[in-house]
Design a protein around this motif. Structure first.
Motif, mmCIF file in Angstrom:
data_model
loop_
_atom_site.group_PDB
_atom_site.id
_atom_site.type_symbol
_atom_site.label_atom_id
_atom_site.label_comp_id
_atom_site.label_asym_id
_atom_site.label_seq_id
_atom_site.Cartn_x
_atom_site.Cartn_y
_atom_site.Cartn_z
ATOM 1 N N VAL A 183 -24.732 -43.444 -4.544
ATOM 2 C CA VAL A 183 -24.333 -44.746 -4.843
ATOM 3 C C VAL A 183 -24.403 -45.524 -3.349
ATOM 4 N N ALA A 184 -24.357 -44.588 -2.128
ATOM 5 C CA ALA A 184 -24.548 -45.169 -0.993
ATOM 6 C C ALA A 184 -24.789 -43.660 -0.075
ATOM 7 N N THR A 185 -24.879 -44.225 1.185
ATOM 8 C CA THR A 185 -25.064 -43.302 2.225
ATOM 9 C C THR A 185 -24.084 -43.620 3.472
ATOM 10 N N VAL A 186 -23.841 -42.828 4.288
ATOM 11 C CA VAL A 186 -22.881 -42.867 5.426
ATOM 12 C C VAL A 186 -23.341 -42.082 6.483
ATOM 13 N N GLY A 187 -23.551 -42.742 7.777
ATOM 14 C CA GLY A 187 -23.987 -42.055 8.840
ATOM 15 C C GLY A 187 -22.940 -41.151 9.401
ATOM 16 N N ILE A 188 -23.106 -39.932 10.176
ATOM 17 C CA ILE A 188 -22.252 -38.951 10.848
ATOM 18 C C ILE A 188 -21.612 -39.668 11.659
ATOM 19 N N ARG A 189 -22.256 -40.658 12.499
ATOM 20 C CA ARG A 189 -21.562 -41.488 13.542
ATOM 21 C C ARG A 189 -20.365 -42.262 13.081
ATOM 22 N N ASP A 190 -20.589 -42.984 11.957
ATOM 23 C CA ASP A 190 -19.355 -43.590 11.274
ATOM 24 C C ASP A 190 -18.103 -42.888 11.051
ATOM 25 N N VAL A 191 -18.650 -41.686 10.356
ATOM 26 C CA VAL A 191 -17.528 -40.658 9.964
ATOM 27 C C VAL A 191 -16.770 -40.150 11.299
ATOM 28 N N LEU A 192 -17.532 -39.677 12.144
ATOM 29 C CA LEU A 192 -16.792 -38.992 13.360
ATOM 30 C C LEU A 192 -16.077 -40.487 14.275
ATOM 31 N N LEU A 193 -16.322 -41.388 14.125
ATOM 32 C CA LEU A 193 -15.460 -42.543 14.836
ATOM 33 C C LEU A 193 -14.383 -43.118 13.986
ATOM 34 N N ALA A 194 -14.514 -42.855 12.807
ATOM 35 C CA ALA A 194 -13.462 -43.322 11.949
ATOM 36 C C ALA A 194 -11.959 -42.546 12.026
ATOM 37 N N ASP A 195 -11.089 -43.388 11.645
ATOM 38 C CA ASP A 195 -9.850 -42.600 11.771
ATOM 39 C C ASP A 195 -9.872 -41.592 10.699
ATOM 40 N N GLY A 196 -9.060 -40.777 10.623
ATOM 41 C CA GLY A 196 -9.173 -39.438 9.830
ATOM 42 C C GLY A 196 -8.651 -39.831 8.232
ATOM 43 N N GLU A 197 -7.877 -40.925 8.022
ATOM 44 C CA GLU A 197 -7.393 -41.502 6.800
ATOM 45 C C GLU A 197 -8.268 -42.310 6.230
ATOM 46 N N THR A 198 -9.281 -42.730 7.071
ATOM 47 C CA THR A 198 -10.291 -44.112 6.565
ATOM 48 C C THR A 198 -10.886 -43.501 5.468
ATOM 49 N N PRO A 199 -11.014 -43.952 4.127
ATOM 50 C CA PRO A 199 -11.822 -43.818 2.920
ATOM 51 C C PRO A 199 -13.450 -43.726 3.266
ATOM 52 N N VAL A 200 -14.045 -43.095 2.902
ATOM 53 C CA VAL A 200 -15.463 -43.226 3.039
ATOM 54 C C VAL A 200 -15.991 -44.469 2.598
ATOM 55 N N ARG A 201 -15.810 -45.030 1.482
ATOM 56 C CA ARG A 201 -16.046 -46.220 1.086
ATOM 57 C C ARG A 201 -15.744 -47.257 1.877
ATOM 58 N N ASP A 202 -15.144 -47.162 2.872
ATOM 59 C CA ASP A 202 -14.709 -48.263 3.882
ATOM 60 C C ASP A 202 -15.972 -48.262 5.177
ATOM 61 N N VAL A 203 -16.664 -47.184 5.196
ATOM 62 C CA VAL A 203 -17.631 -47.063 6.254
ATOM 63 C C VAL A 203 -18.945 -46.728 5.695
#
Length: 463
Positions: A183-203
């Motif tokens: 359904v989507a992709t997410v970059g490792i950079r976005d995951v690393l910079l996101a808050d730990g509780e941020t859902p993947v769907r938000d980034v």
């Protein structure tokens, strides 16, 4: 002295002295690609096997992926008696590289090697080998990191730590829903910079460009060129994520396709293997076939000359300019064919652009023909005035040459531009309309144009 030669000599000295620990240290210190080059540069097969055997398990798998097919086959044969070591090696090699290796082996050899794999890896290997030879499915690997859209960034990072070591790349994570539908992709950079509780769907990025497993490999090359990505997901018709294709494998495909097109442009069948690794009689067969076809084509040139034998007998001077006329037409046709074939290959033009090509190449052919015609007329004029060549009717001869060059170059340019389009339209490889083939075609028709112009302009004088 070549550094590779020096390093190979040093490696040979260590092998001769039996210092296998130093051999391992030397090879693992220089990287997988260079280590593969050093091993292949060793002259004795036994030394190559010994050097490869000195490597650690992970390093051996990395080096194996950079070896040529013949070197891989020889090493697998050498390891035939070491079933556990061979099985471990094949398990550690990336899926796509293992598939490429298996695809070039005889069926019985593949079956024997498949039995060495674990049930999981065997299923992967059989599934990848089941795709058509030139399809994207043969390039993909199942080693990637997938996450769920409702996971948090912290959960995604734990997934990376768990599976990232075995993954081909972790620059991009693939977001899948129930049934493994992408359904989507997410970059490792976005995951690393996101808050730990941020859902993947938000980034995550819901705009996904994916390849289909049955797509032709050339389509993968075009997709990577457009997206500038290091990896693209591969899905089935239902959108289920099957694997990924990485840019290094696509670069190999692009190089192979470019090599094939260049060889076809040169008027031979694609070799399908490095030049020095192609068997002698295969090399002869693939080159002779087109030569025979072109030879018969050139026979038509002799036939055309025979048709105008009477004109040549009356005005022998016309024969002097035959090479000039047909070579100019052939050269212009070869130029146009090379340009259009390459433009088709990289997607710069399509079949729908044929009218634009006709207009562009018509103007180009007229201008180039006029330039060559002017040069030809100038040459005849200078020789006639300085040396009295070509007799009293030299102005008409000069005009014949000038107009013939315009016609022949125009015809050659249009033939070279349109023939690749026609080949693609009927389902053939445009590169098969190679430059020599176009040149042969234009040679024959160029003679007809030349003698037709001569018969009109010189009738009543030389003819």
């Amino acid at each position: 002295m070549d550094p590779v030669t020096t390093d190979t000599d040093d490696l040979q000295a260590l092998l001769d002295a039996g210092h296998l620990r130093d051999v391992r240290t030397r090879l693992e210190a220089c990287g997988a690609s260079e280590a593969a080059d050093l091993i292949e540069a060793l002259e004795a097969p036994a030394d190559r096997a010994t050097a490869f055997g000195a490597l650690g398990h992970d390093a051996a798998a990395d080096v194996f992926e950079y070896l040529g097919h013949d070197a891989r086959t020889a090493l697998v044969d050498d390891l035939a008696s070491e079933q556990e070591r061979l099985a471990d090696l094949l398990e550690r090699v990336d899926d796509d590289d293992r598939t490429a290796f298996f695809a070039n082996l005889p069926g019985p050899a593949v079956q024997r090697l498949l039995t060495l794999l674990s049930p999981k890896e065997r299923d992967v290997a059989v599934r990848l080998l089941g795709y058509p030879p030139e399809s994207v499915g043969r390039l993909m690997t199942t080693e990637y990191v997938a996450v769920r859209p409702d996971w948090t960034a912290a959960q995604a990072l734990r997934q990376i730590r768990r599976y990232g070591t075995d993954s081909e790349t972790i620059h991009v994570l693939y977001v899948v829903e129930r049934g493994w539908r992408l359904v989507a992709t997410v970059g490792i950079r976005d995951v690393l910079l996101a808050d730990g509780e941020t859902p993947v769907r938000d980034v995550m990025n819901a705009r996904v460009q994916a390849l289909t497993a049955t797509d032709d490999q050339e389509e993968a090359v075009a997709a990577f060129r457009e997206t500038d990505r290091t990896a693209l997901p591969v899905v089935d018709a239902a959108g289920v994520l099957l694997g990924i294709v990485t840019v290094d494998d696509v670069l190999d495909v692009a190089e192979a396709e470019a090599t094939e097109d260049i060889q076809k442009l040169g008027g031979l069948e694609a070799l399908g293997a490095p030049y020095l690794q192609t068997p002698f009689w295969t090399l002869v067969r693939k080159r002779t076939g087109w030569l025979v076809i072109l030879f018969f084509g050139e026979m038509l040139t002799a036939t055309a000359m025979g048709i105008y034998e009477a004109e040549i007998a009356k005005a022998v001077v016309l024969a002097l300019f035959v090479p000039l006329i047909i070579s100019s037409g052939g050269n212009s046709g070869s130029q146009a064919a090379s340009l259009i074939i390459r433009a088709l290959a990289v997607g710069e033009v399509t079949l729908t652009d044929w009218w634009r090509l006709v207009r562009r190449e018509t103007l180009t052919g007229l201008v180039m023909g006029a330039i060559l015609g002017a040069v030809g007329m100038l040459r005849i004029t200078v020789w006639a005035l300085a040396f009295g060549s070509y007799g009293e009717h030299w102005p008409l001869i000069a005009l014949t040459i000038g107009l013939s060059l315009v016609g022949v170059v125009l015809w050659g340019t249009l033939s070279g531009a349109l023939l690749p389009l026609i080949m693609q339209r009927v389902g053939f490889d445009p590169a098969a309309s190679s430059a020599p083939f176009v040149a042969t075609l234009v040679d024959v028709t160029g003679l007809v144009i030349y003698f037709t112009v001569a018969s009109v302009l010189l009738r009543g004088t030389l003819l």
